[in-house]
Design an enzyme around this catalytic site. Sequence first.
Site, short mmCIF file in Angstrom:
data_model
loop_
_atom_site.label_atom_id
_atom_site.label_comp_id
_atom_site.label_asym_id
_atom_site.label_seq_id
_atom_site.Cartn_x
_atom_site.Cartn_y
_atom_site.Cartn_z
N ASP A 29 0.86 -1.19 0.00
CA ASP A 29 0.00 0.00 0.00
C ASP A 29 0.91 1.25 0.00
O ASP A 29 1.74 1.40 0.91
CB ASP A 29 -0.88 -0.03 1.26
CG ASP A 29 -1.79 1.18 1.37
OD1 ASP A 29 -1.61 2.15 0.59
OD2 ASP A 29 -2.67 1.17 2.24
N GLU A 79 29.77 5.69 6.01
CA GLU A 79 29.70 4.24 6.24
C GLU A 79 29.58 3.55 4.88
O GLU A 79 29.14 2.42 4.79
CB GLU A 79 28.56 3.88 7.18
CG GLU A 79 27.21 4.42 6.83
CD GLU A 79 26.13 4.00 7.81
OE1 GLU A 79 25.99 2.79 8.04
OE2 GLU A 79 25.43 4.89 8.34
N CYS A 111 25.62 6.15 11.17
CA CYS A 111 25.15 7.48 10.73
C CYS A 111 25.61 8.61 11.65
O CYS A 111 25.30 9.78 11.42
CB CYS A 111 23.62 7.50 10.64
SG CYS A 111 22.97 6.27 9.50
N THR A 152 13.99 2.86 2.57
CA THR A 152 14.75 3.84 3.35
C THR A 152 16.17 4.01 2.79
O THR A 152 17.10 4.29 3.53
CB THR A 152 14.79 3.47 4.85
OG1 THR A 152 15.47 2.21 5.01
CG2 THR A 152 13.41 3.34 5.44
N SER A 201 16.08 -1.59 15.52
CA SER A 201 16.76 -0.34 15.17
C SER A 201 15.89 0.87 15.54
O SER A 201 16.41 1.90 15.97
CB SER A 201 17.17 -0.31 13.70
OG SER A 201 16.07 -0.08 12.86
N HIS A 233 18.48 12.89 13.53
CA HIS A 233 18.94 12.02 12.45
C HIS A 233 17.66 11.47 11.79
O HIS A 233 16.75 11.02 12.48
CB HIS A 233 19.79 10.88 13.01
CG HIS A 233 20.00 9.77 12.03
ND1 HIS A 233 20.46 10.00 10.75
CD2 HIS A 233 19.79 8.43 12.12
CE1 HIS A 233 20.54 8.84 10.11
NE2 HIS A 233 20.13 7.88 10.91
N LYS A 242 8.87 9.91 15.81
CA LYS A 242 8.59 8.95 16.89
C LYS A 242 9.40 9.31 18.14
O LYS A 242 8.89 9.24 19.26
CB LYS A 242 9.00 7.54 16.46
CG LYS A 242 7.99 6.82 15.61
CD LYS A 242 8.61 5.48 15.16
CE LYS A 242 7.67 4.69 14.31
NZ LYS A 242 6.51 4.21 15.05
N ASN A 275 17.29 8.45 2.93
CA ASN A 275 18.35 8.37 3.93
C ASN A 275 19.70 8.66 3.28
O ASN A 275 20.02 8.07 2.25
CB ASN A 275 18.36 6.96 4.55
CG ASN A 275 19.18 6.89 5.83
OD1 ASN A 275 19.78 7.87 6.25
ND2 ASN A 275 19.19 5.71 6.45
N SER A 307 23.66 3.63 14.41
CA SER A 307 23.37 2.29 14.91
C SER A 307 24.65 1.65 15.44
O SER A 307 25.75 1.96 15.00
CB SER A 307 22.81 1.44 13.77
OG SER A 307 21.52 1.89 13.45
N1 COA Z 1 -0.79 3.22 5.78
C1 COA Z 1 -0.13 3.96 6.72
N2 COA Z 1 0.86 3.44 7.50
C2 COA Z 1 1.21 2.15 7.31
C3 COA Z 1 0.57 1.35 6.35
C4 COA Z 1 -0.46 1.93 5.57
N3 COA Z 1 -1.11 1.24 4.64
N4 COA Z 1 1.14 0.12 6.39
C5 COA Z 1 2.09 0.16 7.36
N5 COA Z 1 2.14 1.39 7.90
C6 COA Z 1 3.03 1.89 8.96
C7 COA Z 1 3.27 0.91 10.09
O1 COA Z 1 2.22 0.93 11.04
C8 COA Z 1 4.58 1.42 10.64
O2 COA Z 1 4.35 2.55 11.43
P1 COA Z 1 4.77 2.50 12.99
O3 COA Z 1 6.27 2.28 13.01
O4 COA Z 1 4.38 3.85 13.47
O5 COA Z 1 4.02 1.39 13.60
C9 COA Z 1 5.32 1.92 9.39
O6 COA Z 1 4.31 2.06 8.37
C10 COA Z 1 6.37 0.95 8.90
O7 COA Z 1 5.80 -0.31 8.88
P2 COA Z 1 6.61 -1.59 9.36
O8 COA Z 1 5.70 -2.74 9.33
O9 COA Z 1 7.37 -1.31 10.63
O10 COA Z 1 7.62 -1.68 8.15
P3 COA Z 1 8.78 -2.67 7.85
O11 COA Z 1 8.69 -3.90 8.66
O12 COA Z 1 8.76 -2.79 6.37
O13 COA Z 1 10.11 -1.89 8.33
C11 COA Z 1 11.79 -0.26 8.61
C12 COA Z 1 10.32 -0.51 8.29
C13 COA Z 1 12.02 1.23 8.71
C14 COA Z 1 12.15 -0.90 9.95
C15 COA Z 1 12.67 -0.84 7.48
O14 COA Z 1 12.42 -0.13 6.31
C16 COA Z 1 14.14 -0.86 7.81
O15 COA Z 1 14.66 -1.82 8.36
N6 COA Z 1 14.88 0.24 7.45
C17 COA Z 1 16.32 0.35 7.68
C18 COA Z 1 16.69 0.55 9.14
C19 COA Z 1 16.34 1.90 9.68
O16 COA Z 1 16.24 2.87 8.97
N7 COA Z 1 16.20 1.99 11.01
C20 COA Z 1 15.91 3.22 11.70
C21 COA Z 1 16.80 3.51 12.83
S1 COA Z 1 18.42 3.93 12.32
#
Ligand code: COA
Length: 388
Positions: A29, A79, A111, A152, A201, A233, A242, A275, A307
């Site tokens: 979605d 990195e 980062c 990301t 993370s 960041h 968040k 990112n 991280s």
């Molecule tokens: N409409 C609106 N929001 C939606 C949605 C929809 N249809 N479907 C999912 N979402 C939201 C989820 O609720 C979640 O929000 P929340 O975190 O507030 O609960 C968000 O979208 C992401 O969904 P999630 O299921 O957590 O996604 P994912 O398992 O694909 O992982 C990351 C997302 C960011 C963890 C992943 O992209 C990643 O590993 N990125 C690299 C690491 C990173 O950047 N880490 C951050 C710290 S450095």
Amino acid sequence: MSIGIDKINFYVPKYYVDMAKLAEARQVDPNKFLIGIGQTQMAVSPVSQDIVSMGANAAKDIITEDDKKHIGMVIVATESAIDNAKAAAVQIHNLLDIQPFARCFEMKEACYAATPAIQLAKDYLEKRPNEKVLVIASDTARYGIQSGGEPTQGAGAVAMVISHNPSILELNDDAVAYTEDVYDFWRPTGHKYPLVAGALSKDAYIKSFQESWGEYARREGKSLSDFESLCFHVPFTKMGKKALDSIINDADETTQERLTAGYEDAVYYNRYVGNIYTGSLYLSLISLLENRDLKAGQTIGLFSYGSGSVGEFFSATLVDGFENHLDKEGHKALLNHREEVSVETYEAYFNRFDELEFDHVAEKSEDDKDIFYLESIEEDIRQYHRPE
Ligand code: COA
């Protein structure tokens, strides 16, 4: 003693992919990427833009001939190293024609590394009134096609000149760092892409913010109302939000509204770039400075996170006339003049980047003559085009 950011600029590659289209291609979605993660576009790097050329491109428009004579240290935070021994700072020092009696090296902690680079520059300059330090944060954020981290990704660089009597922001003597050994994101040597524990993370980032902010507030006797805005960041725009939301209820209503509105202005550019790892906090800082109505004397709080992990909360104060040292029009033009590529083309660029396969016909444009780019690799030596 007043030391801080005298100049700041960013560079991003000229291609991007639309996040709604990427979501469609991944049968997700689109609102998950647009709202859930908070990204609208993602910078796509051609093989001809590596950390050296992006860093040099970010620096070239802010460095004067006088700066080149006074820069005593060039630090590249990254990195996305292209060499395990030679520092990208050495190549950037050469490309920018900086005077030869300079220290050049690379720094790493995911980062976070540009932040200790800035703090090191500040300490270094305290004993050297006539010198300046060039700090560059340059990265290509890559998780892999169809990986969890794919939405990301991004690419880009931020360059900053740190000096005495800075024109933009004075760094305050208040930084608090927090270190915790955690495997939330790491890239063992030999791995093309990082290993990521996505949910961990996000939690590790928030914990690191709460710990460093909490200790900062305790040591400095400060509360959220002391800050005009906070910058974070930004691995994706929802992440810093968040962290902010996790403490915002400690503030009065006016402060809550101000910090929340400021956050949106601070992540405006990041939403269209993605990112850029080490540069993300500083891209966000530029976004805040160029998109929010701020005044000299106001204090900005900054949270840096890498991280692994290290977090740091510190602050900087806007100096008189700072608005005259920004380039809002130039940055808007850079972002708006990029070319959208299809998901299929993004994948082709991504794979060529991995294989270091040049396609100067597909990737070249008339504008390239004005920028640094990686032209070829001969006997493992990278050859760069210099702007004409
Ligand atoms: N409409 C609106 N929001 C939606 C949605 C929809 N249809 N479907 C999912 N979402 C939201 C989820 O609720 C979640 O929000 P929340 O975190 O507030 O609960 C968000 O979208 C992401 O969904 P999630 O299921 O957590 O996604 P994912 O398992 O694909 O992982 C990351 C997302 C960011 C963890 C992943 O992209 C990643 O590993 N990125 C690299 C690491 C990173 O950047 N880490 C951050 C710290 S450095």
